[in-house]
Design an enzyme around this catalytic site. Structure first.
Site, PDB file in Angstrom:
ATOM      1  N   SER A  78      45.555 108.207   4.769  1.00  0.00           N
ATOM      2  CA  SER A  78      45.317 109.384   5.624  1.00  0.00           C
ATOM      3  C   SER A  78      45.305 109.038   7.111  1.00  0.00           C
ATOM      4  CB  SER A  78      44.020 110.095   5.215  1.00  0.00           C
ATOM      5  OG  SER A  78      44.112 110.527   3.866  1.00  0.00           O
ATOM      6  N   HIS A  84      51.466  98.630  -4.434  1.00  0.00           N
ATOM      7  CA  HIS A  84      50.852  99.886  -3.988  1.00  0.00           C
ATOM      8  C   HIS A  84      49.957 100.415  -5.112  1.00  0.00           C
ATOM      9  CE1 HIS A  84      50.346 103.968  -2.614  1.00  0.00           C
ATOM     10  NE2 HIS A  84      50.745 103.551  -1.416  1.00  0.00           N
ATOM     11  N   GLU A 118      44.672  99.406   1.675  1.00  0.00           N
ATOM     12  CA  GLU A 118      44.730 100.850   1.458  1.00  0.00           C
ATOM     13  C   GLU A 118      43.645 101.251   0.458  1.00  0.00           C
ATOM     14  OE1 GLU A 118      48.907 102.490   2.428  1.00  0.00           O
ATOM     15  OE2 GLU A 118      48.905 101.898   0.350  1.00  0.00           O
ATOM     16  N   GLU A 176      49.503 103.250  -6.231  1.00  0.00           N
ATOM     17  CA  GLU A 176      50.157 104.213  -7.129  1.00  0.00           C
ATOM     18  C   GLU A 176      50.940 103.473  -8.208  1.00  0.00           C
ATOM     19  OE1 GLU A 176      52.105 106.466  -4.051  1.00  0.00           O
ATOM     20  OE2 GLU A 176      50.148 107.187  -3.376  1.00  0.00           O
TER      21      GLU A 176
HETATM   22  P1  13P Z   1      48.809 108.754   3.107  1.00  0.00           P
HETATM   23  O1  13P Z   1      49.055 108.344   4.529  1.00  0.00           O
HETATM   24  O2  13P Z   1      49.604 109.952   2.694  1.00  0.00           O
HETATM   25  O3  13P Z   1      47.345 108.861   2.802  1.00  0.00           O
HETATM   26  O4  13P Z   1      49.363 107.564   2.179  1.00  0.00           O
HETATM   27  C1  13P Z   1      49.026 106.252   2.485  1.00  0.00           C
HETATM   28  C2  13P Z   1      49.851 105.371   1.642  1.00  0.00           C
HETATM   29  O5  13P Z   1      49.699 105.325   0.434  1.00  0.00           O
HETATM   30  C3  13P Z   1      50.887 104.560   2.300  1.00  0.00           C
HETATM   31  O6  13P Z   1      51.404 103.606   1.442  1.00  0.00           O
END
Ligand code: 13P
Length: 254
Positions: A216, A98, A170, A100
């Protein structure tokens, strides 16, 4: 043909009590309100909730996933949770790479390769995330960025193991920003990823690989996103924390 999937990534949200209530609601609504029983449903609560959530859901219908695992099999790695430990909680899939984790925890292709291998060795599926940052989108090199992320990790797998992988595209600029990719932007990248898979593993495997869109995604845009031929579902952050929204997204396939 590939499976359509909607996966909820709860990130670091919910207390155990809140998470249990959410899992219970999702379980009930999946049973009563999801029309297409073929649509795959995945939830990825925090590690601390996995054992309890596993008892609260119908695991025949809802796949329990984790958000990360250690890059080592076992040993003196204080605070880490191994792939094998996760598998003993009933976890069937693990989100890996991910953005993050790449950004805040320095995850590299090398560590991700080890994690992908451990997840597969422990009979779980990697949900492998890729996606470009805003500056990379603006510079126009987003195809190269995604290609590099995929080629250096999951394309090192054998054909048999690659078949266990779910890809999640993503775009970082769309995550948690409320600024979703347009359905055309998503389709363009998903088709590109599928073309890479065709070149590497052939048409059959590419046809059978589920490619999720994340960033999103909500009930109001999911129908349009999921109408695209190469968008096989979503990896949902914020909207997966409300059972009604999550179910609305699951019901967005035509
Ligand atoms: P959001 O749907 O909050 O934008 O996050 C997407 C995400 O990072 C799912 O792994």
């Amino acid at each position: 043909m590939r499976k359509q999937i909607v996966a909820g990534n709860w990130k670091m949200h919910t207390s155990l009590q809140e998470g249990s209530a959410l899992a219970t609601s999702i379980n009930k609504m999946v049973k009563n309100e999801v029309e297409n029983k073929e649509t795959g449903v995945v939830i990825a609560p925090p590690h601390t909730h996995l054992s309890v959530v596993n008892q609260l859901i119908n695991t025949e219908r809802i796949c329990l996933a984790a958000q990360n695992c250690a890059s080592e099999a076992k040993g003196a790695f204080t605070g880490e949770v191994s792939a094998k430990m996760l598998s003993t909680f009933g976890v069937k899939a693990v989100i890996l790479g991910h953005s993050e984790r790449r950004a805040y925890y320095g995850e590299t292709n090398e560590t991700l390769m080890k994690k992908v291998n451990l997840v597969i060795e422990n009979n779980m599926k990697p949900i492998f995330c890729c996606g470009e940052k805003l500056e990379e989108r603006e510079a126009g090199n987003y195809f190269d960025v995604v290609k590099e992320q995929i080629e250096n990790v999951v394309f090192n797998l054998s054909k048999e193991d690659f078949e266990k992988v779910i890809i999640a595209y993503e775009p970082v600029w769309a995550i948690g920003t409320g600024k979703t990719a347009s359905s055309d932007q998503a389709q363009e990248m998903h088709a590109y990823i599928r073309k890479l898979i065709v070149e590497k593993f052939g048409n059959d495997i590419a046809d059978n690989t589920t490619i999720l869109y994340g960033g999103s995604c909500k009930p109001s845009n999911a129908v349009e996103l999921f109408s695209k031929p190469d968008v096989d579902g979503g990896l949902i952050g914020g909207a997966s924390l409300k059972a009604e929204d999550f179910i609305g997204i699951i019901n967005s396939f035509n």
